[in-house]
Structure formats: C-alpha cells, structure tokens
Design an enzyme around this catalytic site. Sequence first.
Site, PDB file in Angstrom:
ATOM      1  CE  LYS A 123      -4.447  -1.669   1.281  1.00 39.83           C
ATOM      2  NZ  LYS A 123      -5.672  -1.597   1.997  1.00 39.83           N
ATOM      3  CE  LYS A 207      -6.355  -7.140  -1.848  1.00 38.64           C
ATOM      4  NZ  LYS A 207      -6.934  -7.291  -0.556  1.00 38.64           N
ATOM      5  CE  LYS A 210     -13.953  -3.420   0.418  1.00 34.99           C
ATOM      6  NZ  LYS A 210     -12.793  -3.632   1.297  1.00 34.99           N
TER       7      LYS A 210
HETATM    8  N1  AQP Z   1      -9.456 -10.320  -4.258  1.00 34.53           N
HETATM    9  C1  AQP Z   1      -9.815 -11.020  -3.191  1.00 34.53           C
HETATM   10  N2  AQP Z   1      -9.910 -12.365  -3.263  1.00 34.53           N
HETATM   11  C2  AQP Z   1     -10.314 -13.086  -2.173  1.00 34.53           C
HETATM   12  N3  AQP Z   1     -10.601 -12.526  -0.982  1.00 34.53           N
HETATM   13  C3  AQP Z   1     -10.518 -11.187  -0.882  1.00 34.53           C
HETATM   14  N4  AQP Z   1     -10.750 -10.344   0.126  1.00 34.53           N
HETATM   15  C4  AQP Z   1     -10.532  -9.071  -0.279  1.00 34.53           C
HETATM   16  N5  AQP Z   1     -10.157  -9.065  -1.557  1.00 34.53           N
HETATM   17  C5  AQP Z   1     -10.131 -10.367  -1.969  1.00 34.53           C
HETATM   18  C6  AQP Z   1     -11.166 -10.773   1.448  1.00 34.53           C
HETATM   19  O1  AQP Z   1     -12.265  -9.986   1.863  1.00 34.53           O
HETATM   20  C7  AQP Z   1     -12.180  -9.775   3.273  1.00 34.53           C
HETATM   21  C8  AQP Z   1     -12.307  -8.325   3.574  1.00 34.53           C
HETATM   22  O2  AQP Z   1     -11.206  -7.613   3.064  1.00 34.53           O
HETATM   23  P1  AQP Z   1     -11.168  -6.054   3.285  1.00 34.53           P
HETATM   24  O3  AQP Z   1     -12.100  -5.411   2.367  1.00 34.53           O
HETATM   25  O4  AQP Z   1     -11.376  -5.747   4.703  1.00 34.53           O
HETATM   26  O5  AQP Z   1      -9.710  -5.649   2.997  1.00 34.53           O
HETATM   27  P2  AQP Z   1      -8.827  -5.930   1.766  1.00 34.53           P
HETATM   28  O6  AQP Z   1      -8.375  -7.345   1.777  1.00 34.53           O
HETATM   29  O7  AQP Z   1      -7.754  -4.888   1.814  1.00 34.53           O
HETATM   30  O8  AQP Z   1      -9.798  -5.721   0.527  1.00 34.53           O
HETATM   31  P3  AQP Z   1      -9.684  -4.698  -0.634  1.00 34.53           P
HETATM   32  O9  AQP Z   1     -10.854  -4.898  -1.532  1.00 34.53           O
HETATM   33  O10 AQP Z   1      -8.335  -4.782  -1.285  1.00 34.53           O
HETATM   34  O11 AQP Z   1      -9.877  -3.345   0.133  1.00 34.53           O
HETATM   35  P4  AQP Z   1      -9.021  -2.030  -0.023  1.00 34.53           P
HETATM   36  O12 AQP Z   1      -8.943  -1.787  -1.488  1.00 34.53           O
HETATM   37  O13 AQP Z   1      -9.789  -0.976   0.714  1.00 34.53           O
HETATM   38  O14 AQP Z   1      -7.687  -2.321   0.605  1.00 34.53           O
HETATM   39  C9  AQP Z   1     -10.860 -10.367   3.741  1.00 34.53           C
HETATM   40  O15 AQP Z   1     -11.123 -11.639   4.285  1.00 34.53           O
HETATM   41  C10 AQP Z   1     -10.080 -10.492   2.477  1.00 34.53           C
HETATM   42  O16 AQP Z   1      -9.144 -11.547   2.541  1.00 34.53           O
END
Ligand code: AQP
Length: 348
Positions: A123, A207, A210
């Site tokens: 990040k 990955k 969002k």
């Molecule tokens: N691409 C993914 N594939 C499988 N699992 C995923 N998770 C997130 N992206 C994927 C799982 O969703 C849960 C919540 O994750 P989060 O939204 O709290 O944080 P994150 O992993 O940082 O997700 P994002 O979408 O990438 O959010 P941002 O962009 O805000 O950092 C977790 O169980 C995660 O593993």
Amino acid sequence: MSEPVQTPQTFPTRIFSGIQPSGGLTLGNYLGALKRFVQKQDEGIETVYCLVDMHAITVWQDPARLRQQTREAAAGFIAAGIDPARSILFNQSQVTAHAELAWIFNCVARMGWMGRMTQWKDKTAGKNAEAASLGLFAYPALMAADILAYKATHVPVGEDQKQHLELTRDIAIKFNNDYGVNFFPITEPVIEGAGTRVMSLRDGTKKMSKSDPSDQSRINLTDDADTISKKFRKAKTDSEPLPSDLDGLKDRPDARNLVNVYAALADMTPEAVIADYAGAQFGTFKPALADLAVAKLSPITTKMSHLMQDPAEIDRILGEGADRANAIARPIVDEVYDIIGMIRSRHV
Ligand code: AQP
C-alpha cells in the site's frame, strides 16, 4: 518474533471476521469472505461479523460516503445470507473494546513485525511511506484486537490476510507469555476453496480490490447484469484455448483467475471446470462465466438495493449487533486491564 508456545486450545469455537467499508463490496470480498461467512453461520457455529469502519479510515474517507458504504456493506452481508438473528453483525466503531484492546496490542506488537507486513509494503509502494497514516502501519494490531476481543478461535479470510492472521497469533502468544497466562486463543485462519484469491480482471497477477482505480478490474456487488457481463467479456486473457489440465494454467494468471472464479461461483473444483471446458476458446468460456456470475449475483444485488431503501432499519440492525458484540467483548477487555495491572475501581 516470539517462539511459538504450545497453548492448549481450550477455547470454545467462535468465528470472527470483518470487511472494510472502504468502498463497495467486490466479487473478491464475496467469494473470499462473505460466501464463506454464510457457510459458517449455516453450520451452526457462533459467528461474529464486523464492518471494520475504523480500518477504513486508515486512508482518508469522505464521511458521507463512509456512512453510505457501511450501510451498503451491511445490506450486502444480509443479502448474501447473513441472518442478523443468528450471526452478530455490527460496525466496529460502536464497540469501543476494539480500540481499547488495539492500544494494548500496539504496546505488545513490535515495530519490526509491522514493518514486515506485505500489505503495508504494497500500500505504500511507490508512494511516500512517511506520508502514510500511523493507523495504516498499526492496522494489523487493530485487526488482532478485533479478533481477540472475542477470543475468536477461527477467522475465515482470503489469502491476502494470511500474514495478518499470523501476526494475530504472534500477538496472542507474546501477550500470554509476557503475562504468564493462557488468556488468548491461538487463532486459526480458515482459507479454503477456489475463491480465496480473486484477481483483477485487468491483471491476473494483482488481487481484485475495491480501491483499484479501474472499475473494469473488479465486479462490484452493486453492478447490474449488463455491467457484469460486459466486464467478464472484456476481461484480460490470452489467445490460447483452455488447457486439458490445471498444469496448463500455471503461467497463465488471467486464464487461471477466470477458471477459479467460475469454480468458486459454481461450487466446483478448478479441476472439474477444466474438465468441462478443456479446449474451449474464451469466446465460449467468458459468456458462460458471465451468465453464471449474473445468476449468482443478481439476487444479491436486487436484495441489497431493496434493503438500502430503509437505512434506519440497517442502522437498527447494526446497533442491536453492537450491543450483542459488546456483551462478549467488554468483559474480555476488562479482564485484560486486570491482567496488565490497570486499576478499574469504577468497574468493581
Ligand atoms: N481479491 C480477493 N480475493 C479473495 N478474498 C478477498 N478479500 C478481499 N479481496 C479479496 C477478502 O475480503 C475480506 C475483507 O477484506 P477487506 O475489504 O477488509 O480488505 P482488503 O483485503 O484490503 O480488501 P480490498 O478490496 O483490497 O480493500 P481495499 O482496497 O480498501 O484495501 C478479507 O477476508 C479479504 O481476505
């Protein structure tokens, strides 16, 4: 990090997991987390699910959007099958035990542990890390607090959260060792199935996220059927047909991702998907995947938008969930204060 100790697992099974309302929920959140949250609930295990709004503000969030995204995520949970009567569903900031325990864990965790977190590195990569928030750096200690405030024994997560779960275990072990107690369980990550690592539709090595600037890289749970179809049809792939076994996908991350997504949506193994589509061109496979995704996601999208018409009801559900969550976490955190030697005369 601390040497692992053999702590007897005498803790009752309890599941905790969370999702950040830092944007709309994606197909990655659904397959990697939400769908499995529902399965755990339906297995009759005690389940505590949290919209981690305090994690979301580790990067700046517009207040009105944060409120909207939190309600939308709650609607997404319920639409996907979380029953607020059977699972505890709430937003993190309503239960102060999370922040209180996080501070204590900030004092247990070591700077070096945090600095090794790949999500922190990712990040801040290519950016000025000095300008990142202190909260973003300390995020894994808050995540450990989220889990351990409930003495959760199991945490269903996507593959990307594995390292943070290891850190949670290290914090629990160090706390138990430092204070000579067997207070916190050594939590197990639950990472299972084909959907634990859903990749970007524009780049199969990244990955699905969002916060990716490209909306084409992800399927949002709010996308309509037409948008879902178009995104899958335009997903990046190569020009080869699908191979006859999984080995043939080894160096084809975009193709492999689509096969995994199909498998996770259809509750099949990737091997079974390959067996069905061996030799097929993407001109055949992508429309089949798009149709499957629309069939699985449309009912959720429709229910979400229906629930979003009554924000007061969503807030009520979150408030009730917060009361139930607080009833578990408050005594646990009060006991932590006692263990570490803090006077709690107002609580006696
Ligand atoms: N691409 C993914 N594939 C499988 N699992 C995923 N998770 C997130 N992206 C994927 C799982 O969703 C849960 C919540 O994750 P989060 O939204 O709290 O944080 P994150 O992993 O940082 O997700 P994002 O979408 O990438 O959010 P941002 O962009 O805000 O950092 C977790 O169980 C995660 O593993």
